[in-house]
Design an enzyme around this catalytic site. Structure first.
Site, PDB file in Angstrom:
ATOM      1  N   ARG A  35      35.059  45.109  48.091  1.00 11.03           N
ATOM      2  CA  ARG A  35      35.917  45.363  47.793  1.00 11.03           C
ATOM      3  C   ARG A  35      36.454  45.916  45.987  1.00 11.03           C
ATOM      4  O   ARG A  35      36.654  44.980  45.016  1.00 11.03           O
ATOM      5  CB  ARG A  35      37.670  44.733  48.222  1.00 11.03           C
ATOM      6  CG  ARG A  35      38.772  45.261  47.902  1.00 11.03           C
ATOM      7  CD  ARG A  35      39.893  44.040  48.165  1.00 11.03           C
ATOM      8  NE  ARG A  35      41.058  44.823  48.559  1.00 11.03           N
ATOM      9  CZ  ARG A  35      41.472  44.121  46.764  1.00 11.03           C
ATOM     10  NH1 ARG A  35      41.531  43.603  46.139  1.00 11.03           N
ATOM     11  NH2 ARG A  35      43.481  44.623  47.001  1.00 11.03           N
ATOM     12  N   SER A 107      42.782  46.168  59.087  1.00 10.42           N
ATOM     13  CA  SER A 107      44.612  44.778  58.761  1.00 10.42           C
ATOM     14  C   SER A 107      45.168  45.571  59.561  1.00 10.42           C
ATOM     15  O   SER A 107      45.769  46.583  60.123  1.00 10.42           O
ATOM     16  CB  SER A 107      44.650  45.303  57.908  1.00 10.42           C
ATOM     17  OG  SER A 107      43.282  44.409  56.794  1.00 10.42           O
ATOM     18  N   LYS A 136      45.910  40.283  46.219  1.00  8.02           N
ATOM     19  CA  LYS A 136      46.099  41.185  46.255  1.00  8.02           C
ATOM     20  C   LYS A 136      47.085  42.075  45.992  1.00  8.02           C
ATOM     21  O   LYS A 136      48.463  41.165  46.441  1.00  8.02           O
ATOM     22  CB  LYS A 136      46.024  41.401  47.697  1.00  8.02           C
ATOM     23  CG  LYS A 136      46.505  43.381  48.494  1.00  8.02           C
ATOM     24  CD  LYS A 136      45.683  43.321  49.726  1.00  8.02           C
ATOM     25  CE  LYS A 136      46.189  44.670  49.711  1.00  8.02           C
ATOM     26  NZ  LYS A 136      45.783  45.215  51.260  1.00  8.02           N
TER      27      LYS A 136
END
Length: 205
Positions: A35, A107, A136
């Protein structure tokens, strides 16, 4: 996906990403998601080069290499799979692009989103944030383990991976609520020893 590490160059606190990943895998990480997002994140050729470097580490240890969101990167790197959010294309559309054998994770934040993702062909669901997280910027409000319990009570049997604020101290509670694994960023990348942190997560899950 018992201990699922998510990481990009921006999460490594100055450490070499490949060395950190190798230590984490040797400590017990069973799946890795690349990521590369946030301030200072790599782009273009540099991003692809890091992806391939980290993918090689995963291949050395025979664990899946998953790409976060970026379909083009997943295809270019021939990744084992991709993980997408609710604002991305459906699992079915993603699979049509990257192939039938690829792992597709989605998700989900509600029972309805989970059911839809499974109907679209998701292989596993990322559930969270479980606890407060600083990894995040656009994370939704933490739900504790409530959604995991609701999903299992609703008869959903797909693999579930809890994410958000998970540490070696609370991982066992996430598993007890119904998760098949725990996904972490800072619990491993910011630990003094990635290997020891992964070992603790593996023991306490």
């Amino acid at each position: 996906m018992q201990v699922y590490l998510i990481m990009g160059s921006v999460n490594c606190a100055g450490k070499d990403p490949a060395a950190l990943l190798r230590d984490a895998i040797e400590g017990g990480v069973t799946c890795f998601q690349f990521r590369e997002k946030g301030a200072g994140a790599l782009t273009g050729g540099a991003k692809l080069a890091l992806a391939k470097t980290l993918q090689a580490v995963c291949q050395e240890h025979a664990i899946p290499f998953i790409v976060n969101d970026d379909v083009d990167l997943a295809i270019a790197a021939r990744a084992d799979g991709i993980h997408v959010g609710q604002d991305d294309e459906s699992a079915a559309a993603i699979r049509a692009l990257i192939g039938p054998s690829a792992i597709v994770g989605v998700s989900a934040h509600t029972v309805e989103e989970a059911r839809q993702a499974i109907a679209d062909g998701a292989d596993y669901l990322g559930i969270g944030p479980i606890y407060p997280t600083g990894s995040k910027d656009d994370a939704k409000a933490p739900q504790d383990t409530r959604l995991l319990l609701e999903l299992r009570a609703a008869g959903i049997t797909a693999p579930l991976v809890g994410i958000g604020g998970i540490t070696p101290d609370n991982a066992a509670a996430v598993i007890a609520a119904g998760a098949d694994g725990v996904s972490v960023i800072s619990a491993i990348t910011h630990a003094p020893s990635a290997r020891e942190a992964a070992q603790r997560l593996r023991v306490n899950r």
